[in-house]
Write an enzyme that holds these catalytic residues in place. Structure first.
Site, PDB file in Angstrom:
ATOM      1  N   ASP A   1     -57.487  37.380 -56.194  1.00 20.74           N
ATOM      2  CA  ASP A   1     -57.080  36.661 -57.381  1.00 20.74           C
ATOM      3  C   ASP A   1     -57.721  37.150 -58.783  1.00 20.74           C
ATOM      4  O   ASP A   1     -58.821  37.095 -59.052  1.00 20.74           O
ATOM      5  CB  ASP A   1     -57.116  35.108 -57.300  1.00 20.74           C
ATOM      6  CG  ASP A   1     -56.343  34.656 -56.323  1.00 20.74           C
ATOM      7  OD1 ASP A   1     -55.498  35.317 -55.687  1.00 20.74           O
ATOM      8  OD2 ASP A   1     -56.332  33.116 -56.254  1.00 20.74           O
TER       9      ASP A   1
ATOM     10  N   ASP B   1     -44.045  29.219 -52.857  1.00 18.17           N
ATOM     11  CA  ASP B   1     -45.039  28.146 -53.113  1.00 18.17           C
ATOM     12  C   ASP B   1     -44.234  27.005 -52.505  1.00 18.17           C
ATOM     13  O   ASP B   1     -43.441  26.528 -53.161  1.00 18.17           O
ATOM     14  CB  ASP B   1     -45.638  27.994 -54.379  1.00 18.17           C
ATOM     15  CG  ASP B   1     -46.550  29.203 -54.751  1.00 18.17           C
ATOM     16  OD1 ASP B   1     -46.657  30.255 -53.981  1.00 18.17           O
ATOM     17  OD2 ASP B   1     -46.886  29.558 -55.899  1.00 18.17           O
TER      18      ASP B   1
END
Lengths: 252, 208
Positions: free
Chosen positions: A11, A130
């Protein structure tokens, strides 16, 4: 025989690697290019960059990181975060990404997936879903790092992106992400059984057994994890040796 | 030595450029172009290909004189050419992705969708798979049988003459994943994305 893939995910925020707990508390921990190199040398089957602040800030930083990484790592590189336009994809691919992962833009307009896969080929279009559990055996699609509810059923959406040319699905459980309690196996199983494209499991890995469960119980073609690798709890080599010892085929 | 990576505006060739540049490291001159003159004067050609068979063939055909130049290079003059992924598939007479499309016709055969046994095997075939070497090939020098290579495709090349097959891989059936016929080389897998072992394939091609 096709091997199960292990994909470390980095990330990235402002050009630095971070890993948040449930997308909130961010810790600064390293140079993404160096990290990617270490992973690649350790036998990572692919590398994934997720630009977690791409929605609001300029995209040059991540493109520069991709460019540098692609000159040193010769395994597939997937980049996600803020991929909204054909131009975004073109820029990332030209910088050396092999695949892009589309999230919010796919939810907003599934035709974007169609257009992108037609232009660049399904092989480089990953749709990131998601999902959050809303009731027994029911999951809903969320966007913006789990902040926005969409009302869209995750299984229906997975089928829809497949129909529209997605080459893979990167499936993250919003309930599990950052908890280190393992993937949401029910979600994974439901999606892998309802689609014919490879599914990458994401969200919740805390130990190597979780990787095993994702592949064997969840039916994932690839397992993605961030923090267990990033903070050095396990090396990619450890994960592969462990899976191999449990008769899960991996590239050694 | 000059090696040309044919840039015909089809798909993403950055990784091909990066890997060849890495292996060549200044010893070999790598050109990325669709300029006919430069292609004619090069020593070796790399023909990448991403996207569908049809879109790649259409792109090749859209550049005036390119197909004839490639044919002259590879078929008439018999100079080394490496096709990667759809670059290999286009050697065939015909492909069936999107629509029935004529290929380059350099190696008799067709390109069809992998039989995924009614969904038993997910498509695309994405990831690392072992190659089974079927015959000695110059680009597999020092490469062990069962080495892992990175694949991403849903269609397979089925040549009529099986003797051109240099490697297969197992995914629902034995899929042709490398061919060698005289000066023509092709890989269905992506050597540019196959880590050190893939770079070795590239090195072997550059050293021909």
């Amino acid at each position: 025989m096709l091997k199960n893939r292990i994909i470390p995910c980095l990330d990235v925020k402002d050009g630095r690697v971070v890993k948040g707990i449930n997308f909130v508390e961010l810790k600064d921990a390293g140079d993404p290019v160096e990290q990617a190199k270490i992973y690649s040398e350790g036998g990572a089957d692919e590398i994934c960059f997720l630009d977690i602040t791409a929605s609001n800030e300029n995209r040059e930083t991540i493109i520069d990181i991709v460019r540098k990484t692609a000159k040193e790592c010769f395994v597939p590189l997937t980049v996600g975060g803020g991929v909204r336009t054909i131009q975004n994809i073109t820029d990332l691919l030209l910088a050396g990404a092999d695949k892009v992962s589309i999230n919010t833009a796919a939810v907003k307009n599934v035709n974007f997936v169609k257009e992108a896969s037609k232009k660049f080929g399904s092989q480089c279009i990953v749709v990131a879903i998601d999902a959050k559990k809303v009731s027994e055996n029911k999951w809903e699609v969320f966007t913006h790092g789990g902040r926005n509810k969409t009302g869209i059923d995750a299984v229906e959406f997975a089928k829809k992106v497949e129909e529209n040319g997605a080459g893979e699905i990167l499936l993250t459980s919003m309930d599990k992400d950052g908890t280190k309690s393992g993937y949401d196996i029910d979600l994974l199983k439901t999606i892998t059984n309802s689609t014919n494209i490879p599914v990458i499991a994401s969200g919740g890995v805390g130990n190597l057994d979780h990787l095993y469960d994702g592949i064997v119980k969840g039916g994932a073609s690839a397992v993605l994890a961030a923090s267990i690798f990033h903070y050095g709890e396990y090396k990619i080599e450890d994960a592969k040796e462990y899976l191999n010892s449990k008769n899960v085929s991996v590239r050694l | 030595m000059n090696v040309t990576i044919v840039d015909y505006q089809s798909g993403n060739i950055s990784s091909v450029i990066n890997s060849f540049t890495e292996v060549a490291k200044g010893k070999v001159n790598i050109e990325v172009t669709s300029d006919i003159k430069k292609i004619k004067s090069s020593d070796k050609i790399v023909l990448p290909g991403q996207g569908s068979f049809k879109s790649c063939v259409d792109s090749l055909n859209s550049i005036n004189g390119l197909v004839d130049t490639l044919k002259e290079f590879a078929i008439t003059n018999k100079k080394p050419l490496l096709g990667i992924c759809v670059g290999l598939q286009m050697f065939a007479d015909i492909g069936y992705e999107e629509a029935e499309t004529r290929g380059l016709g350099w190696i008799a055969g067709k390109v069809s969708k992998i039989d995924n046994q009614k969904g038993k095997f997910k498509l695309p075939h994405i990831g690392w798979n072992e190659i089974e070497i079927q015959k000695e090939s110059k680009i597999f020098k020092d490469i062990k049988n069962k080495s892992h290579m990175y694949f991403v495709h849903s269609y397979e090349f089925i040549p009529e003459d099986k003797s051109v097959i240099s490697a297969t891989t197992d995914y629902s059936s034995k899929i042709v994943c490398a061919i060698e016929k005289d000066n023509l080389f092709g890989t269905q897998f992506h050597p540019e994305k196959s880590d050190k072992i893939g770079l070795k394939v590239i090195d072997n091609f550059l050293k021909l």
